[in-house]
Write an enzyme that holds these catalytic residues in place. Structure first.
Site, short mmCIF file in Angstrom:
data_model
loop_
_atom_site.label_atom_id
_atom_site.label_comp_id
_atom_site.label_asym_id
_atom_site.label_seq_id
_atom_site.Cartn_x
_atom_site.Cartn_y
_atom_site.Cartn_z
N LYS A 132 0.91 -1.18 0.01
CA LYS A 132 0.14 0.16 0.12
C LYS A 132 0.94 1.24 -0.05
O LYS A 132 2.00 0.99 0.40
CB LYS A 132 -0.99 -0.03 1.22
CG LYS A 132 -2.27 0.86 1.13
CD LYS A 132 -3.29 0.36 0.35
CE LYS A 132 -4.41 1.14 0.10
NZ LYS A 132 -5.57 0.37 -0.10
N ASP A 172 -7.14 4.55 -4.21
CA ASP A 172 -7.71 4.44 -2.81
C ASP A 172 -8.40 5.89 -2.58
O ASP A 172 -8.53 6.52 -3.42
CB ASP A 172 -6.78 4.04 -1.78
CG ASP A 172 -7.25 3.48 -0.64
OD1 ASP A 172 -7.63 2.71 -0.26
OD2 ASP A 172 -7.38 4.32 0.42
P1 NDP Z 1 -12.83 8.35 -2.42
O1 NDP Z 1 -11.58 9.14 -2.21
O2 NDP Z 1 -13.36 8.12 -3.77
O3 NDP Z 1 -14.13 8.60 -1.45
C1 NDP Z 1 -13.77 8.78 0.00
C2 NDP Z 1 -15.23 9.23 0.68
O4 NDP Z 1 -15.05 9.04 2.08
C3 NDP Z 1 -15.50 10.59 0.48
O5 NDP Z 1 -16.88 10.67 0.57
C4 NDP Z 1 -14.65 11.36 1.60
O6 NDP Z 1 -15.38 12.41 2.16
C5 NDP Z 1 -15.12 10.31 2.80
N1 NDP Z 1 -13.68 10.36 3.89
C6 NDP Z 1 -12.55 10.03 3.59
N2 NDP Z 1 -11.82 10.36 4.68
C7 NDP Z 1 -12.82 10.64 5.49
C8 NDP Z 1 -12.85 10.95 7.00
N3 NDP Z 1 -11.33 11.26 7.63
N4 NDP Z 1 -13.94 11.44 7.66
C9 NDP Z 1 -15.11 11.14 7.04
N5 NDP Z 1 -15.29 11.07 5.55
C10 NDP Z 1 -14.01 10.64 4.96
O7 NDP Z 1 -12.25 6.85 -1.91
P2 NDP Z 1 -12.78 5.39 -2.12
O8 NDP Z 1 -14.24 5.46 -2.18
O9 NDP Z 1 -11.87 4.79 -3.10
O10 NDP Z 1 -12.46 4.72 -0.59
C11 NDP Z 1 -13.42 4.70 0.47
C12 NDP Z 1 -12.78 3.43 1.23
O11 NDP Z 1 -13.06 2.21 0.62
C13 NDP Z 1 -11.63 3.67 1.93
O12 NDP Z 1 -11.38 3.14 3.11
C14 NDP Z 1 -10.69 2.83 0.86
O13 NDP Z 1 -9.52 2.26 1.47
C15 NDP Z 1 -11.71 1.63 0.79
N6 NDP Z 1 -11.46 0.88 -0.31
C16 NDP Z 1 -11.33 1.46 -1.45
C17 NDP Z 1 -11.16 0.41 -2.86
C18 NDP Z 1 -11.17 1.06 -4.08
O14 NDP Z 1 -11.24 0.21 -5.18
N7 NDP Z 1 -11.25 2.29 -4.20
C19 NDP Z 1 -10.71 -0.73 -2.61
C20 NDP Z 1 -11.14 -1.44 -1.17
C21 NDP Z 1 -11.20 -0.62 -0.18
P3 NDP Z 1 -14.49 13.82 1.70
O15 NDP Z 1 -14.48 14.05 0.55
O16 NDP Z 1 -15.05 14.94 2.86
O17 NDP Z 1 -13.05 13.58 2.52
#
Ligand code: NDP
Length: 452
Positions: A132, A172
């Site tokens: 990662k 991610d």
């Molecule tokens: P994105 O950046 O596309 O979206 C992240 C979302 O989560 C946004 O709505 C963001 O809001 C919110 N968020 C992030 N950090 C925080 C925080 N500290 N507090 C509150 N809200 C938060 O990321 P992904 O959708 O790709 O990833 C989401 C999760 O899924 C993560 O945990 C990631 O590790 C996991 N994941 C992703 C994969 C993938 O294929 N993309 C694969 C497997 C797991 P804001 O914009 O306000 O920060």
């Protein structure tokens, strides 16, 4: 013959050593603790694992890279961020795992994500190791030009550590199609190689797999459906509460609609939206993917059915199924108590480690079906591995073929976790099942490959 209790004591000692050597890395220690506390039965049954220092080796990354990322903002000011790549375990294949760009990223966060990734990747049954990376760069409010300059600087160091047979990053939090494009462009420019398999999550026109953007969210919904089916229930007709509004959340909402469920929420770090009519996917995508806006804009434009709750907890909204899809430790024991009181039947983690240990305990104690992220959100990395296979063969599969494979893999992961949990005396406990099944596959490979 050692017993489970003996082994749990040994694991406690190992954990104490890991805590001493990794201070100020709470997320990493949380992830390690959560795995080690379930491994007693497998170490008792397979003493060769304990005898070969396997757990200690598994908890120490093979390689950790930390580097400076200097770049210039649009006003010409010099900025300096920190870049990370943790190459955790390559017993099953090249290191594989995403890059996260978020202000909260530090070495401990990257190590927690890399550690989880080892087991997740093993559960897919495919040939990928765990790694990662990321940076404490915050893309919020940055122009496309700033994001591009940052990505180019980041790749100017990272390129020497990665490769299709070595280490294959993907997206991610904060890293989507736009960032992967800039990163790939810079890699290609520096190396003078068209090496499509060095990154996944690429655009469909230049080496990306169809269904990769959808895969994590779709896969998590398929996993939740499988858990419900196991209990004689159907996802169709169930209400669902989803957190986040990024890649995973949007495709979770899309698949929930496709399977006849009713997703009623989304959120971001400013608060959440609840929509009595169910989330309007087209409007959400317009705001998040086209305008790069916030969820309060969704509520403002949706009309009377939706309201925005600034700073609130999305878990206050009653639902049959909960799909945390934002970030780590976003669902604590208070939120779990509220969900349980409101009759939640299943919780399936789209995000990595979104549920705190106390909340996981509460769900298990209340008999709620609980799908841990390393199993439930493995669809994303699984389709990344399929993207690598397509790149290697210089071909592109139709969407139907990729989605059929994704469905098969998610059902296989569910069955593996379920069967493993039962075999080790914890029927219905997907946390134990996922940890042990992932561990067994990696541990067997490490054992066969000698002391490295
Ligand atoms: P994105 O950046 O596309 O979206 C992240 C979302 O989560 C946004 O709505 C963001 O809001 C919110 N968020 C992030 N950090 C925080 C925080 N500290 N507090 C509150 N809200 C938060 O990321 P992904 O959708 O790709 O990833 C989401 C999760 O899924 C993560 O945990 C990631 O590790 C996991 N994941 C992703 C994969 C993938 O294929 N993309 C694969 C497997 C797991 P804001 O914009 O306000 O920060």
């Amino acid at each position: 013959m050692t017993t489970r209790t003996d082994q749990q004591t040994v694991l406690g000692d190992i954990l104490a050593g890991i805590e001493r050597r990794n201070p100020a890395q709470p997320e990493f220690l949380q992830a390690v603790h959560e795995v080690l506390e379930t491994l007693g039965p497998v170490l008792a049954a397979r003493p060769e694992f304990a005898d070969s220092g396997l757990v200690e080796r598994l908890c120490e990354p093979e390689r950790q890279i930390v580097f400076r990322v200097p770049w210039q903002d649009d006003r010409g000011r010099v900025r300096v961020n920190r870049g990370f790549r943790v190459e955790f375990n390559s017993a099953l294949g090249p290191y594989k795992g995403g890059l996260r760009f978020h202000a909260s990223v530090d070495l401990g966060v990257v190590k927690f994500l890399g550690f989880e990734q080892i087991f997740k990747n093993a559960l897919t049954g495919l040939g990928i190791g765990g790694g990662k990376g990321g940076s404490d760069f915050d893309p919020h409010g940055r122009s496309d030009a700033e994001v591009m300059r940052f990505c180019q600087s980041f790749m100017t160091e990272l390129y020497r550590h990665i490769g299709e047979h070595t280490d294959v990053p993907a997206g991610d939090i904060g890293v989507g199609g736009r960032e992967i494009g800039y990163l790939f462009g810079q890699y290609r420019r520096i190396t003078n190689r068209w090496e499509a398999g060095v990154l996944t999550g690429k655009g469909a026109g230049w080496g990306g797999s169809l269904i990769r953007p959808e895969a994590t969210g779709y896969g998590n919904v398929l996993f939740a459906a499988a858990m419900l089916r196991e209990r004689g229930e159907d996802l169709e007709g169930q209400s669902a509460v989803v957190s986040g509004s990024g890649n995973v959340a949007i495709h979770t909402i899309e698949k929930l609609w496709a399977l006849g469920a009713n997703p009623v929420t989304c959120s971001d770090s400013s608060g959440y939206v609840v929509d009595e009519k169910g989330v309007d996917l087209e409007l959400l995508r317009q705001i998040k993917e086209v305008e790069r806006g916030r969820v309060d804009a969704y509520a403002a434009r949706r009309g009377a059915s939706a309201r925005f709750v600034p700073g609130g907890s999305v878990w206050d909204v009653p639902a049959d199924v909960a799909l945390p899809s934002a970030t780590q430790n976003e669902l604590d024991e208070n939120a779990a108590a509220t969900l349980i009181r409101n009759g939640v039947k299943a919780v399936s983690e789209g995000a990595n480690m979104p549920t705190t240990p106390a909340a996981v305990q509460a769900f298990r104690g209340a008999g709620v079906a609980f799908g841990p992220g390393k199993a439930a959100n493995a669809g994303g990395v699984a389709v990344s591995a399929l993207e690598m296979a397509q790149n290697h063969a210089r071909t592109a599969w139709p969407a139907r073929r990729v989605e059929d494979e994704l469905t098969r893999i998610m059902n296989d992961i569910h069955a593996t976790c379920h069967e493993t949990a039962a075999r080790y005396g914890a029927p219905g406990d997907y946390v134990t099942g996922a940890n042990i099944a992932g561990f067994e596959r990696v541990a067997d490979a490490m054992l066969a490959q000698g002391l490295i």
